[in-house]
Scaffold this active site. Structure first.
Site, short mmCIF file in Angstrom:
data_model
loop_
_atom_site.label_atom_id
_atom_site.label_comp_id
_atom_site.label_asym_id
_atom_site.label_seq_id
_atom_site.Cartn_x
_atom_site.Cartn_y
_atom_site.Cartn_z
N HIS A 260 0.86 -1.18 0.00
CA HIS A 260 0.00 0.00 0.00
C HIS A 260 0.90 1.24 0.00
CE1 HIS A 260 -3.74 2.15 0.83
NE2 HIS A 260 -3.04 2.91 1.67
N ASP A 262 0.67 5.20 -0.12
CA ASP A 262 -0.16 6.39 -0.12
C ASP A 262 0.41 7.36 -1.14
OD1 ASP A 262 -2.05 5.60 1.77
OD2 ASP A 262 -0.65 5.99 3.40
N ASP A 372 -8.04 1.38 2.41
CA ASP A 372 -7.69 2.37 3.42
C ASP A 372 -8.38 3.70 3.18
OD1 ASP A 372 -6.31 3.62 5.49
OD2 ASP A 372 -4.66 4.20 4.21
N HIS A 577 -6.82 9.33 -0.75
CA HIS A 577 -7.46 9.20 0.56
C HIS A 577 -6.68 9.78 1.75
CE1 HIS A 577 -5.37 5.15 0.26
NE2 HIS A 577 -4.94 5.57 1.42
#
Ligand SMILES: [Zn+2]
Length: 1013
Positions: A260, A262, A372, A577
């Site tokens: 993951h 970001d 997420d 996000h």
């Protein structure tokens, strides 16, 4: 025969085994101490420091100076490039040799001008394998470059992870040498670790745990760390244990590598590009060594970055995508926030994402992937289905602070009834490490035992990137089918979901939104990002319509395809996000605001080009006061009547009833426009808001509307993210008047009064209350100078309405949430999100609260509250400090909000009419119109794959089944129903008659049409 005295002491046996592999204790004589063999220093290390992130070519041409291990450099966000020369000693023939590199910054190894390996201490990657087994013919003298970012995996938070970055942090390399790596010791360590963890995780209640205990104890007896020839007997004991298989009914863990990343969070966008490079090149190295290894990877934007920055790596990725091992997932441009982007923005996330994956890899994603984010809109199932997606993977609701979500595998049914098969990995993580504990949790936590026998296990360091390691793969490889643990198979989203789908008869259905009971401050934090998003969504909407109409009127008009795609992608990127929620550092905020400015700069001049018609939304008719020129001085106002999506000359229209403002004896001001009558108190609050024709007062007895209130806003940890329930206990009205309301303007078309309140010695509110002729709502143009710390500013309207539910606008529709706090599910929603409006209605009367850039609402009992500004200090210490300008509006109405055109009023507030210069004899003209107010024509754009054809998108906004006719002044040759990816359905031509195109809608249905002229 001598019998080993194994006493009945579980604790000592277990701890004995733990100490045997400890990296803290007894490393002089235990197995861990033997992991590395001989080492030797590097021949040379030279360094070069750069304030910017530069390319390899640029870096390698710089002048490097000698570097000594331990020396510090920096500051934060700079890059230190190292040139490393090394010589593998002759005597290491046949050995596995690593470059060992320990630093507090994230690094990338370059060899032969290509990125070859990411290094990160926090991501447990501190060595680059130079050779698995040194041979004579291999080069023994090697030159490498190491590009080291002056930031860690999670940025450079001062003191804690989410604190604002320390701009002056110094970094260093703590270890850089050549070392012999004993792979056989590593293999033994993994055997030991897995068995020890089985002992611990299965506990004393399971006989299997004791079998593991005695196996591992006997392995300690057999294994002499100083004698590798003793390893094989110990290893075969472990192997025998791991090979004792499960029965057929055992749960199956579908392991998939994941990382993951970001797209921006505690580091800026630019650093994310390098995070992708470091993480993914490491994945490729692992794929070369582990033929079973499968990796899932989301976010088209990140692939696009890697394509432009690391073209060599990108073609390696393409190679493994073809093999089905590097699997692009999710189908969106970025993993966006699930609450705040508009419906059209969400459609574009999928449109840009799916088209990118198709173009670059020839694949279509069958699952939406959003592990997420801070909540999930009830329209997502329909948008997924419209984008060719029936499966959904996430897990964030495991963070709920109050209620435990009851399912892991279930059907999620959206606002319109669309369903998607949804899976929350029961391990409650998207960054597992292949540990026994996670496998046990995956079975134990599964809330659909007996209904769903398959779960996802996503392994690899995440959030800041990093991804899987060889150790994680080794762990999972050991226990593929080991009695007592779930079966583990390397899998893919398609395999997982087809298994779940095949056996879905007993699965439950959850209807409506997936509301996250946490991070509710993210609807308000970083107000300028929210405003940028709303305004740019509006601008892109307008420019697409303007360009489409220009195209229809003039076939030689060049639709700005590339420019619009570029601007949309900037908007979509900022919907990531941790960006649109405002949970990012200041550098990211600066980037995001710059991107919004880029969009405004490009689009605004085009919106007023003389060739474009005056664009407006899809009301049958807008009848309102517009301001002809922006800027200071007396506003140049006109009352106009404009048909749907069209133009109208500005005449000298007089209102039916002029706006009047009258000072009253008690010092209050009375404002009236024939529809509304309001009394403004000396402190700017509304003493009364009266709907004249209905004879109804909207403000609750002995209460005041437009009441500003301040709250203490100190969460438990997640500062920018969380507003906690207890903040409600600290309510303080803002009552100090600096300047009482006084008349600013009154000419019959518009009346306005202005006042100023003091929040504190650092913060003030100046507000202009505006009443326009013919307008059913009052606008509050608000300017706040804001310099608070851990405070929350809201505005309240206690209204004379009683209803157990309030209604909030969401993407392409609306939904209800309770106004009471009966159950924990009700009170956990003390702060909720909505888009352009919220409404509280009883039968035949209600009040709507509209806004032009806010998202946080709460309606408790009869008080409607709009959240305005927060003041968190982490991760951006300056979050929301400065001056803010925004508008909200209050609209009492009779009947239902649908019949009272609340939805239209909110569109009008957000989509201003645009004055343009036209010839004097211009006739009123409408390009498109709809026969019913229930259907909104949301989007008109050029079709992606068909120059000159248009896609129009409409949705049913009232929650009703209706038949509507779409009328247009343009001659349509063909019209087809198409999906959100604009693929026409050859079985569904739209029915064109002389009156227009007839369309049937079910509640909240989105309909897209491909129109060929
Ligand atoms: Zn994230």
């Amino acid at each position: 025969m001598y019998h080993l005295p194994v006493l009945k002491n579980r604790r000592t046996l277990l701890e004995r085994a733990e100490k045997f592999i400890s990296d803290m204790y007894f490393t002089d004589c235990n197995l861990r101490g033997r992991l590395y063999g001989d080492s030797c220093p590097l021949q040379s290390i030279d360094s070069f420091l750069s304030s910017k992130r530069i390319t390899f070519t640029e870096a390698s041409n710089q002048t490097f100076a000698p570097y000594k291990v331990g020396d510090t450099f920096g500051p934060t966000w700079w890059t230190c490039w190292f040139k490393v020369t090394l010589n593998i000693p002759e005597s290491w023939r046949g050995k596995e040799v690593h470059l060992r590199w320990e630093s507090d910054g994230e690094a990338m190894v370059w060899r032969d001008e290509q990125p070859v390996q990411g290094l990160s201490k926090e991501g447990e990657k501190t060595s680059y394998i130079l050779s698995d087994c040194v041979k004579d013919e291999e080069p023994h003298s090697v030159t490498l470059y190491v590009e080291m970012a002056c930031n860690g995996l999670f940025g450079a938070g001062q003191g804690s992870m989410i604190a604002a970055p320390d701009p002056n942090r110094k970094f260093s390399v703590q270890k850089a040498d050549l070392v012999v790596f004993n792979r056989d010791v590593q293999e033994m360590l993994t055997d030991f670790e897995m068995l020890i963890d089985i002992v611990k995780e299965l506990g004393e209640g399971e006989q299997r745990g004791f079998q593991a205990l005695f196996t591992v104890n006997e392995m300690v007896n057999l294994c002499d760390p100083s004698d590798p020839s003793s390893f094989s007997r110990a290893h075969s004991l472990a192997h025998t244990f791991f090979s004792q298989r499960n029965g057929d009914s055992q749960h199956v863990a579908h392991a998939m590598g994941h990382c993951h990343i970001d797209s921006a969070w505690l580091w800026p966008y630019e650093e994310t590009i390098r995070k992708c490079g470091r993480s993914w090149v490491t994945v490729i190295r692992l794929m070369e060594k582990n033929p079973e290894f499968v990796f899932t990877c989301s976010q088209a934007q990140q692939f696009q970055w890697v394509k432009s920055w690391y073209p060599g790596l990108f073609s390696e990725i393409q190679h493994y995508v073809k093999k089905g091992r590097f699997i692009p997932v999710g189908g969106t441009w970025v993993e966006m926030d699930g609450n705040l982007p508009s419906g059209e923005s969400m459609v574009r996330q999928f449109l840009e994402g799916q088209r990118f994956f198709n173009r670059e890899f020839g694949i279509h994603c069958n699952e939406f992937w959003l592990p997420d984010t801070f909540g999930y809109s009830a329209q997502l199932p329909q948008i997924m289905q419209g984008s060719g997606i029936s499966n959904f993977l996430t897990q964030k609701l495991s963070w709920n602070l109050v209620n435990t979500f009851p399912h892991n595998t279930f059907f999620w049914e959206g606002l319109d009834g669309s369903k998607v098969l949804t899976h929350f990995p029961p391990g409650n993580s998207y960054e597992m490490k292949g540990k026994v504990e996670e496998l046990v949790k995956t079975v134990k936590n599964n809330k659909d035992k007996g209904r769903a026998n398959h779960s996802a296990v996503l392994f690899g360091f995440g959030d800041g990137g990093g991804g899987p390691t060889q150790l994680m793969l080794d762990r999972l490889q050991r226990v593929q089918d080991t009695d007592g643990l779930p079966k583990v198979q390397m899998s893919s989203p398609d395999k997982l979901f087809s298994q779940l789908q095949a056996d879905s008869a007993l699965l439950c259905t959850w209807t409506g939104e997936l509301f996250l009971e946490l991070h509710n401050g993210t609807y308000t934090t970083q107000a300028k990002i929210k405003q940028g998003n709303r305004q740019c969504e509006t601008l892109l909407h307008d420019i697409e319509i303007a360009s489409s109409l220009a195209l229809c009127r003039d076939k030689t008009f060049i639709y700005p395809v590339e420019k619009l795609q570029e601007l949309w992608r900037l908007l979509l990127l900022n919907q990531f996000h941790d960006v649109i929620p405002g949970s990012c550092i200041e550098m990211v905020v600066d980037d995001a605001l710059r991107y919004y400015e880029d969009i405004r700069t490009e689009v605004l001049p085009c919106c007023t080009m003389p060739v474009e018609p005056s664009v407006q939304k899809e009301t049958p008719l807008r009848h309102e006061v517009i301001q002809m020129h922006e800027g200071p001085g007396t506003p140049d106002l006109a009352l106009v009547r404009v048909p749907s999506i069209g133009v109208s000359p500005v005449g000298d229209t007089k209102p039916v009833a002029p706006v009047t403002i009258t000072g009253q004896a008690d010092g209050t001001l009375l404002m009236e426009n024939g529809i509304l009558r309001t009394v403004v108190n000396k402190d700017g609050t509304l003493a009364s808001l009266y709907l004249i024709n209905a004879n109804r007062e909207a403000i609750s007895d002995s209460c005041h509307g437009n009441q500003f209130v301040m709250f203490d806003d100190v969460p438990l940890y997640w500062d920018a993210w969380d507003v906690m329930d207890y903040h409600l206990q600290t309510r303080k009205p803002v009552v100090e008047v600096v300047q009482p309301p006084h008349l600013v303007y009154s000419d019959g078309l518009r009346g306005s009064v202005r006042f100023t309140l003091r929040i504190s010695d650092k913060s003030t509110i100046t507000q202009e209350i505006i009443m326009d002729a013919m307008c059913p709502y009052i606008k509050f143009n608000t300017k706040v100078t804001w310099a608070e710390s851990h405070k929350f500013l809201k505005v309240e309207f206690p209204v004379r309405v009683r209803s157990p539910n309030a209604t909030y606008e969401i993407q392409f529709g609306h939904l209800q949430r309770p106004t009471h706090r009966n159950t924990s599910w009700d009170w956990a929603r003390f702060e909720v999100w909505g888009h352009k409006w919220a409404d509280l209605s009883e039968h035949n009367f209600g009040v709507a609260l509209l806004n032009d850039c806010k998202y946080g609402y709460s309606v408790h009992k009869n008080t409607m509250t709009l959240s305005l500004l927060r003041a968190p200090k982490a991760p951006d210490v300056n979050a929301d400090m400065g001056t803010h300008q925004f508008t909200y509006a209050i609209m009492p109405h009779t009947g239902s909000f649908q019949d009272a055109s609340v939805i239209q009023a909110a569109y009008n507030l957000n989509f201003p009419l645009r004055p343009i210069r036209c010839p004097a004899d211009t006739e009123p003209w409408s390009a498109f119109s709809i026969s019913t107010a229930a259907v909104i024509l949301e989007t008109i754009k050029q079709a992606e794959d068909r120059m000159g054809a248009l896609v129009v998108r409409l949705y049913e906004s009232h929650g009703s089944s209706v038949t509507a006719t779409l009328r247009t002044t343009f001659p349509i040759r063909e019209a087809w129903h198409c999906d959100l990816l604009e693929k026409p359905d050859p079985t569904r031509p739209a029915h064109i008659t002389s009156g227009g195109i007839t369309l049937d809608f079910s509640p909240f249905q989105i309909v897209s049409l491909l129109l060929v002229f």
